[in-house]
Design an enzyme around this catalytic site. Structure first.
Site, mmCIF file in Angstrom:
data_model
loop_
_atom_site.group_PDB
_atom_site.id
_atom_site.type_symbol
_atom_site.label_atom_id
_atom_site.label_comp_id
_atom_site.label_asym_id
_atom_site.label_seq_id
_atom_site.Cartn_x
_atom_site.Cartn_y
_atom_site.Cartn_z
ATOM 1 N N TYR A 191 -3.609 -5.621 1.792
ATOM 2 C CA TYR A 191 -3.212 -5.079 3.091
ATOM 3 C C TYR A 191 -3.520 -3.592 3.160
ATOM 4 O O TYR A 191 -3.856 -2.961 2.150
ATOM 5 C CB TYR A 191 -1.727 -5.348 3.366
ATOM 6 C CG TYR A 191 -0.754 -4.486 2.571
ATOM 7 C CD1 TYR A 191 -0.585 -4.654 1.207
ATOM 8 C CD2 TYR A 191 -0.003 -3.496 3.206
ATOM 9 C CE1 TYR A 191 0.309 -3.857 0.498
ATOM 10 C CE2 TYR A 191 0.890 -2.696 2.503
ATOM 11 C CZ TYR A 191 1.043 -2.887 1.145
ATOM 12 O OH TYR A 191 1.926 -2.096 0.446
ATOM 13 N N LYS B 288 -4.291 -2.970 -3.605
ATOM 14 C CA LYS B 288 -3.171 -2.978 -2.655
ATOM 15 C C LYS B 288 -2.877 -4.424 -2.229
ATOM 16 O O LYS B 288 -3.239 -4.850 -1.123
ATOM 17 C CB LYS B 288 -3.507 -2.084 -1.453
ATOM 18 C CG LYS B 288 -2.287 -1.718 -0.623
ATOM 19 C CD LYS B 288 -2.629 -0.594 0.329
ATOM 20 C CE LYS B 288 -1.575 -0.326 1.368
ATOM 21 N NZ LYS B 288 -0.305 0.149 0.836
ATOM 22 N N GLU C 90 5.301 5.866 -9.646
ATOM 23 C CA GLU C 90 5.272 6.175 -8.207
ATOM 24 C C GLU C 90 6.537 5.637 -7.571
ATOM 25 O O GLU C 90 7.356 4.989 -8.228
ATOM 26 C CB GLU C 90 4.018 5.576 -7.549
ATOM 27 C CG GLU C 90 3.911 4.075 -7.724
ATOM 28 C CD GLU C 90 2.580 3.482 -7.266
ATOM 29 O OE1 GLU C 90 1.913 4.082 -6.403
ATOM 30 O OE2 GLU C 90 2.225 2.403 -7.776
ATOM 31 N N LEU D 161 -1.011 3.075 -7.092
ATOM 32 C CA LEU D 161 -1.888 2.918 -5.933
ATOM 33 C C LEU D 161 -2.533 4.273 -5.633
ATOM 34 O O LEU D 161 -1.857 5.304 -5.686
ATOM 35 C CB LEU D 161 -1.096 2.443 -4.709
ATOM 36 C CG LEU D 161 -1.999 2.112 -3.534
ATOM 37 C CD1 LEU D 161 -2.724 0.793 -3.762
ATOM 38 C CD2 LEU D 161 -1.235 2.058 -2.233
#
Ligand code: PMP
Length: 287
Positions: free
Chosen positions: A33, A151, A183, A207
């Protein structure tokens, strides 16, 4: 008012949009996505999101069903048809819906990817009340898989992490692996100490945030020193400032980590300055 959404070539009222129960996105989280922000009705960093989409699809051997111009057209049509001034456009591509459930990838000649896009309006993106106060984070173990650079729609653990944070009275969680912060649940994490911005270097552990790339570029242009390296939870707790970045939150100041207040407990000057620069420059470059 019902939204207009996009499903496999058609623009439809959201209540009429349908995908198969055999879709591998639904059965196996076999999909990727992107979330692109809209400000002033225009797209922020469209090319960054398009390029990362291509990379994610490539890593999973899914053929990109549309070229750049087609993706851009669908984004623009959805923003216009739903009159989105501020908000986001969500896109998802899955490996599609073969007739049966099988671990083996279906033949791409006969099973084509499923493409879904929809919009979410949020008039408080730029003028965010949260950004004025800053957010509180707690740390949790990073138990996700080893390809966080792709992702994918496997978002169960990040979603659980957010709930763990909320149960503790915080806003979000920072994930930790071998003592170092990877993260946030849906954002990249940064600390600032003695004027230096520190954030984890790019690898398969995180990411590769599109907002991260832009913010680091703007920071360097503004002569703010940047160190791309891992930092520990202890280091974070003794930082002067902290913040997170993502397409939908831009630069969001962090004022507390695991109950420890940073500085005066209000958003720090460098984080606020970066937020300002990011919004200003992104607005100028929006398409
Ligand atoms: N890390 C994770 C785990 C995320 O889910 C996101 C947002 N989707 C980000 C970082 C930030 O990426 P971006 O700046 O491209 O929104």
């Amino acid at each position: 008012m019902s939204r207009v959404v996009y499903v496999n070539g058609d623009y439809l009222p959201e209540g009429e949009a349908k995908i198969s129960i055999f879709d591998r996105g639904f059965l196996m989280a076999d999909g990727v996505y992107e979330v692109t922000t809209v400000i002033d009705g225009k797209l922020i960093d469209f090319d960054g999101h398009f390029n990362r989409l291509e990379r994610s699809l490539n890593e999973l051997d899914i053929v990109n069903p549309m070229d750049r111009e087609e993706w851009l057209d669908v984004h623009r049509q959805l923003a216009a048809q739903n009159a989105v001034e501020q908000g986001m456009i969500y896109l998802q591509v899955t490996r599609g819906a073969p007739g049966d459930r099988d671990f083996i990838f279906p033949d791409p000649e006969t099973t084509t990817p499923t493409v879904v896009l929809f919009t979410q309006s949020n008039p408080a993106l730029v003028d965010s009340p949260k950004a004025k106060k800053g957010i509180k984070v707690v740390t949790i173990d990073d138990i996700r898989w080893g390809r966080r650079d792709i992702k994918t729609v496997q978002l169960l653990y990040p979603s659980m992490g957010k709930m763990m944070a909320i149960k503790q009275g915080a806003d979000d969680a920072w994930m930790v692996q071998d003592g170092a912060v990877t993260e946030g649940t849906s954002n990249n994490a940064y600390i600032i100490k003695d004027g230096r911005i520190v954030t984890r270097a790019l690898s398969n552990d995180i990411l590769h945030g599109i907002t991260r790339a832009a913010v680091l570029r703007f920071a360097r242009e503004a002569q703010m020193p940047v160190e791309e390296r891992s930092f520990t939870v202890e280091e974070a707790k003794s930082a002067d400032e902290a913040f997170v970045t993502s397409a939908s939150t831009f630069v969001m100041p962090v004022v507390q980590i695991d109950g420890v207040t940073l500085g005066e407990g209000v958003p720090g000057p460098m984080a606020l300055r970066l937020r300002e620069i990011y919004i200003e420059e992104s607005r100028k470059a929006a398409i």
